[in-house]
Design an enzyme around this catalytic site. Structure first.
Site, PDB file in Angstrom:
ATOM      1  CE  LYS A  23       2.045  -1.881  22.442  1.00 11.38           C
ATOM      2  NZ  LYS A  23       2.291  -2.021  23.889  1.00 11.38           N
ATOM      3  CG  ASN A  24       6.213  -3.333  22.960  1.00 13.55           C
ATOM      4  OD1 ASN A  24       5.214  -2.706  23.338  1.00 13.55           O
ATOM      5  ND2 ASN A  24       6.213  -4.644  22.772  1.00 13.55           N
ATOM      6  NE  ARG A  93       2.055  -4.759  32.786  1.00 17.13           N
ATOM      7  CZ  ARG A  93       2.259  -5.078  34.049  1.00 17.13           C
ATOM      8  NH1 ARG A  93       1.255  -5.366  34.832  1.00 17.13           N
ATOM      9  NH2 ARG A  93       3.469  -5.125  34.560  1.00 17.13           N
ATOM     10  CG  ASP A 117      -2.057  -7.171  30.064  1.00 20.13           C
ATOM     11  OD1 ASP A 117      -2.343  -7.927  29.138  1.00 20.13           O
ATOM     12  OD2 ASP A 117      -1.614  -6.020  29.922  1.00 20.13           O
ATOM     13  CG  ASP A 305       4.108  -8.808  21.834  1.00 15.31           C
ATOM     14  OD1 ASP A 305       3.573  -9.364  22.805  1.00 15.31           O
ATOM     15  OD2 ASP A 305       4.675  -7.702  21.910  1.00 15.31           O
TER      16      ASP A 305
HETATM   17  C1  UD1 Z   1       7.152  -6.460  27.057  1.00 16.71           C
HETATM   18  C2  UD1 Z   1       6.277  -5.972  25.932  1.00 16.71           C
HETATM   19  C3  UD1 Z   1       5.257  -7.045  25.534  1.00 16.71           C
HETATM   20  C4  UD1 Z   1       5.966  -8.348  25.204  1.00 16.71           C
HETATM   21  C5  UD1 Z   1       6.881  -8.742  26.357  1.00 16.71           C
HETATM   22  C6  UD1 Z   1       7.726  -9.968  26.041  1.00 16.71           C
HETATM   23  C7  UD1 Z   1       6.156  -3.601  26.285  1.00 16.71           C
HETATM   24  C8  UD1 Z   1       5.299  -2.411  26.595  1.00 16.71           C
HETATM   25  N1  UD1 Z   1       5.563  -4.784  26.362  1.00 16.71           N
HETATM   26  O1  UD1 Z   1       6.313  -6.659  28.203  1.00 16.71           O
HETATM   27  O2  UD1 Z   1       4.545  -6.573  24.384  1.00 16.71           O
HETATM   28  O3  UD1 Z   1       4.994  -9.348  25.023  1.00 16.71           O
HETATM   29  O4  UD1 Z   1       7.801  -7.668  26.667  1.00 16.71           O
HETATM   30  O5  UD1 Z   1       8.446  -9.781  24.880  1.00 16.71           O
HETATM   31  O6  UD1 Z   1       7.311  -3.467  25.949  1.00 16.71           O
HETATM   32  N2  UD1 Z   1       8.041 -11.425  34.772  1.00 16.71           N
HETATM   33  C9  UD1 Z   1       8.146 -11.787  36.099  1.00 16.71           C
HETATM   34  N3  UD1 Z   1       8.596 -10.841  36.999  1.00 16.71           N
HETATM   35  C10 UD1 Z   1       8.975  -9.596  36.623  1.00 16.71           C
HETATM   36  C11 UD1 Z   1       8.871  -9.242  35.255  1.00 16.71           C
HETATM   37  C12 UD1 Z   1       8.408 -10.187  34.338  1.00 16.71           C
HETATM   38  O7  UD1 Z   1       7.827 -12.905  36.475  1.00 16.71           O
HETATM   39  O8  UD1 Z   1       9.387  -8.789  37.491  1.00 16.71           O
HETATM   40  C13 UD1 Z   1       7.558 -12.429  33.783  1.00 16.71           C
HETATM   41  C14 UD1 Z   1       6.229 -12.032  33.144  1.00 16.71           C
HETATM   42  O9  UD1 Z   1       5.147 -12.436  33.950  1.00 16.71           O
HETATM   43  C15 UD1 Z   1       6.279 -12.782  31.840  1.00 16.71           C
HETATM   44  C16 UD1 Z   1       7.771 -12.755  31.496  1.00 16.71           C
HETATM   45  O10 UD1 Z   1       8.458 -12.457  32.695  1.00 16.71           O
HETATM   46  O11 UD1 Z   1       5.887 -14.119  32.030  1.00 16.71           O
HETATM   47  C17 UD1 Z   1       8.138 -11.741  30.425  1.00 16.71           C
HETATM   48  O12 UD1 Z   1       7.750 -10.460  30.822  1.00 16.71           O
HETATM   49  P1  UD1 Z   1       8.528  -9.153  30.356  1.00 16.71           P
HETATM   50  O13 UD1 Z   1       9.618  -9.538  29.401  1.00 16.71           O
HETATM   51  O14 UD1 Z   1       8.885  -8.373  31.562  1.00 16.71           O
HETATM   52  O15 UD1 Z   1       7.397  -8.402  29.532  1.00 16.71           O
HETATM   53  P2  UD1 Z   1       6.970  -6.880  29.644  1.00 16.71           P
HETATM   54  O16 UD1 Z   1       8.170  -6.010  29.771  1.00 16.71           O
HETATM   55  O17 UD1 Z   1       5.868  -6.736  30.637  1.00 16.71           O
END
Ligand code: UD1
Length: 422
Positions: A23-24, A93, A117, A305
């Site tokens: 999915k990711n 999302r 979320d 996850d």
């Molecule tokens: C993706 C995955 C999710 C997984 C996560 C971490 C998808 C669709 N989802 O989510 O299943 O749990 O990676 O492996 O691929 N953050 C910030 N600022 C930003 C971006 C992120 O502070 O601009 C923080 C987030 O709040 C979180 C952390 O960074 O605490 C990790 O987030 P991120 O790696 O970006 O996760 P996603 O890409 O949203």
């Protein structure tokens, strides 16, 4: 009327299970199709709701998307629309990953904020600041991210944290920027490698794939391609935990076991016998699992996850485990549902302490997100009696044919439509 899973505890799961595309990965690969005019074909797509939802987002941008079985064909016009439709984006999302490709292709992108979320706050500051470094003007106002740039220029970008989404958005903008971009402290998840591989097939020039420094030499245009989505390591690992918790034996096919090196090592420490093949592995457990500690971290650390699966395993393990959540602060919210199933678990900030019990006890529980839902089903399989896991639409978003696969492995699980108690 709503659906729940009726889960009878006690079965020892055994057999083989095929895992399809991640999915990711697929959602980002679909977004990457925006980068090239013409038809991009993705195979091994999972049959989960998020794929048609992402197709709707792309259609709102002017693409034609045809999904047949595990194949998605995305035809991108010469001039995609720059504004993503709010109704489509709000349901998904991950649709925020169209931001990078759109600003690269259209020089302007308007993407509604996808909203909150259950696993915690998910800000976009690193996405926005990365695009700003590339010369885009970005602002978040009226519930939308608006980015525009006359000309994207390569830049040196340091991420505060190896965010998966920010790495992907910046990467997909940088491939069509003028000059060279270096993304330091980039995320290294296998799904990022999958994206880099597909972008390279499209003609992008990327060095350092799989490392925390990605160097991207911008090109003027990309060509559509055909690509097979990598197997879902999170789904594969969920089956590995199911084997260990039920003291069964499961062979998982379709996942590269190296993507789960740390996870399989943890299960070995818990007492499992593990054998690996090229894109398969077998987990066999003949005794009650021993307690092990888990710490979630960006890849190659233990995936956030899989934290619910770690809690579920610890709940039935022999001994006490400490689980530390470092990525999403609200991810322990579901632990109260585990407690309803008889788990001896308490959380304090980003730590959870779980004292294993020999047997959980059945209860009605509610899934707050995809992975929490899967963890609750695994726990229900180790509980005395029949549990009901509600809000299964979350689970359906990450686990294609979950009930069918569980039944084929010998679990007593069914999907029931009924009126919820609350
Ligand atoms: C993706 C995955 C999710 C997984 C996560 C971490 C998808 C669709 N989802 O989510 O299943 O749990 O990676 O492996 O691929 N953050 C910030 N600022 C930003 C971006 C992120 O502070 O601009 C923080 C987030 O709040 C979180 C952390 O960074 O605490 C990790 O987030 P991120 O790696 O970006 O996760 P996603 O890409 O949203």
């Amino acid at each position: 009327m709503a659906e729940h899973f009726s889960v009878t505890g006690g079965a020892r799961l055994s057999g083989e299970v095929d895992v399809v595309g991640a999915k990711n990965s697929v959602l980002k690969l679909m977004a990457a199709a925006l980068l090239a005019e013409g038809t991009t074909t993705l195979t091994n797509c999972p049959e989960i709701l998020d794929v048609p939802l992402m197709a709707d987002v792309l259609r709102s941008l002017g693409c034609t998307v045809v999904i047949e079985g595990d194949t998605a064909r995305i035809t991108t016009p010469p001039d995609p629309r720059e504004t993503a439709d709010y109704r489509s984006v709000s349901k998904l999302r991950a649709s925020v990953c169209v931001l990078g490709p759109l600003v690269a292709r259209c020089r302007r992108a308007v993407v509604p904020l996808p909203g909150g979320d259950a696993i915690g706050s998910r800000p976009l500051d690193m996405h926005a600041s990365g695009l700003r470094k590339l010369g885009a003007h970005t602002e978040i106002s009226h519930g939308k991210v608006v980015a525009h740039a006359e000309n994207l220029r390569g830049a040196q970008i340091w991420l505060d944290f190896p965010s998966v989404g920010a790495t992907e958005n910046i990467l997909m903008a940088a491939v069509l920027a003028d000059g060279t971009t270096v993304i330091d402290n980039a995320a290294r998840e296998p799904e990022i490698v999958d994206l880099c591989t597909m972008l390279a097939q499209m003609g992008a020039k990327i060095e350092g794939t799989g490392s925390s420094t990605l160097t991207v030499h911008g090109v003027t245009s990309l060509a559509p391609t055909e690509h097979r989505v990598i197997g879902d390591r999170i789904v594969g690992a969920t089956w590995a935990f199911a084997a260990a918790m039920s003291q069964g034996e499961i062979t998982v096919r379709g996942v590269n076991p190296h993507h789960l090196d740390l996870v399989l090592d943890k299960l070995r420490t818990a007492g499992a016998d593990i054998t690996t093949g090229l894109d398969s592995f077998t987990v066999a457990m003949n005794e009650r699992p021993r307690a092990v500690d888990f710490v979630t971290l960006p890849y190659p650390g233990f995936a956030t996850d899989l934290q619910p699966m770690a809690i579920a395993l610890s709940a039935v393990a022999d001994g006490t485990s400490m689980i530390t959540e470092n990525v999403f602060e609200a991810r322990f919210r579901f632990v109260d549902e585990m407690v309803r199933l008889g788990a001896d678990a308490r959380t304090d900030g980003h730590h959870a302490v779980v004292r294993g019990v020999p047997r959980l006890s059945s209860a009605p529980v509610w899934a707050s997100d995809i992975r929490a839902g899967a963890g609750l089903v695994l726990a229900g399989l180790c509980a005395e009696g029949v549990s009901e896991v509600w809000d299964v639409e979350h689970i359906d978003r990450g686990y294609p044919r979950f009930v069918e696969n569980l039944r084929a492995l010998g679990a007593e699980v069914s999907r029931v439509t009924a009126e919820p108690d609350r």
